[in-house]
Design a protein around this motif. Structure first.
Motif, PDB file in Angstrom:
ATOM      1  N   SER A 105       0.821  -1.217   0.000  1.00 51.10           N
ATOM      2  CA  SER A 105       0.000   0.000   0.000  1.00 51.10           C
ATOM      3  C   SER A 105       0.853   1.266   0.000  1.00 51.10           C
ATOM      4  N   PHE A 108       2.654   1.598  -3.427  1.00 50.36           N
ATOM      5  CA  PHE A 108       1.648   1.937  -4.436  1.00 50.36           C
ATOM      6  C   PHE A 108       1.361   3.440  -4.401  1.00 50.36           C
ATOM      7  N   ARG A 112       2.311   6.225  -7.257  1.00 48.31           N
ATOM      8  CA  ARG A 112       1.257   7.056  -7.847  1.00 48.31           C
ATOM      9  C   ARG A 112       1.616   8.534  -7.750  1.00 48.31           C
ATOM     10  N   ALA A 125      -5.446   1.861 -12.448  1.00 46.71           N
ATOM     11  CA  ALA A 125      -5.012   1.624 -11.068  1.00 46.71           C
ATOM     12  C   ALA A 125      -5.851   0.482 -10.525  1.00 46.71           C
ATOM     13  N   ARG A 127      -6.038  -2.225  -7.005  1.00 44.78           N
ATOM     14  CA  ARG A 127      -5.521  -2.664  -5.707  1.00 44.78           C
ATOM     15  C   ARG A 127      -6.314  -3.863  -5.245  1.00 44.78           C
ATOM     16  N   ALA A 133      -1.054  -4.883  -6.096  1.00 46.45           N
ATOM     17  CA  ALA A 133      -1.586  -3.664  -6.713  1.00 46.45           C
ATOM     18  C   ALA A 133      -0.884  -3.464  -8.055  1.00 46.45           C
ATOM     19  N   LEU A 135      -0.362  -0.325 -11.321  1.00 45.86           N
ATOM     20  CA  LEU A 135      -0.581   0.989 -11.910  1.00 45.86           C
ATOM     21  C   LEU A 135      -0.092   0.952 -13.351  1.00 45.86           C
ATOM     22  N   SER A 147       3.817  -3.137 -11.064  1.00 42.88           N
ATOM     23  CA  SER A 147       3.078  -4.167 -10.329  1.00 42.88           C
ATOM     24  C   SER A 147       3.751  -4.375  -8.980  1.00 42.88           C
ATOM     25  N   PHE A 148       2.944  -4.463  -7.935  1.00 37.46           N
ATOM     26  CA  PHE A 148       3.438  -4.641  -6.574  1.00 37.46           C
ATOM     27  C   PHE A 148       2.773  -5.872  -5.972  1.00 37.46           C
TER      28      PHE A 148
END
Length: 169
Positions: A105, A108, A112, A125, A127, A133, A135, A147-148
């Motif tokens: 989080s 991310f 952003r 976006a 999550r 998550a 973007l 990518s996370f």
């Protein structure tokens, strides 16, 4: 199917869709190259890094952190304290896989904010409850997908994938 696996599959499908959304000629060339792979040599940045490690007396061990290519754009978000696990260059596509300390989080939100400040336009976006998550951003002739996902280790690391598609690569 566990929710983590299904989200990972969804992220992979979205990333693949973003990468494949280029022009028709690029998709056809990629498909052709997948059928008949060409011999791959070391990209210039890896050859330089290997030479630098050799001069410094450092061996290229498996799992060693890789250096960021010198030509990597400075307007693409990279988290603080990152370690590059792998690099891939394929035509106009570059993929950097790395690990960074932190939480999905927070990285991310930092990504952003950073991408917005650097003039990128957000295209997507997504999550998922803190474990993953994604973007997607566009700027001129470039597209970036970040990518996370929770790395799943006890060290509090986040696996980050940065995919950059550009006509200049």
């Amino acid at each position: 199917m566990p929710i983590r696996l299904s989200i990972a599959m969804l992220l992979g499908a979205l990333a693949l869709a973003a990468v494949a959304s280029g022009c028709r000629q690029s998709r056809e060339a990629f498909a052709d190259s997948a059928l008949a792979p060409a011999a791959m040599g070391l990209p210039a940045h890896e050859a330089q890094a290997t030479a630098a490690r050799r001069v410094a007396g450092i061996g290229a061990a498996r799992g060693e952190a890789l250096p960021l290519p010198a030509d990597f754009p400075d307007d693409v978000y990279l988290p603080p304290g990152y370690r590059i696990d792998s690099l891939m260059d394929r035509g106009n596509l570059r993929v950097v896989s790395l690990r960074a300390p932190g939480r999905v989080s927070s990285l991310f939100e930092a990504a952003r904010s950073s991408m917005d400040e650097r003039g990128w336009k957000q295209a997507l976006a997504m999550r998922e409850g803190g474990d993953s998550a994604m973007l997607s951003y566009e700027k001129a002739d470039r597209t970036t997908v970040l990518s996370f996902s929770d790395a799943g280790d006890d060290r509090g690391a986040v696996a980050v994938s940065v995919q950059l598609r550009s006509g200049a690569l």
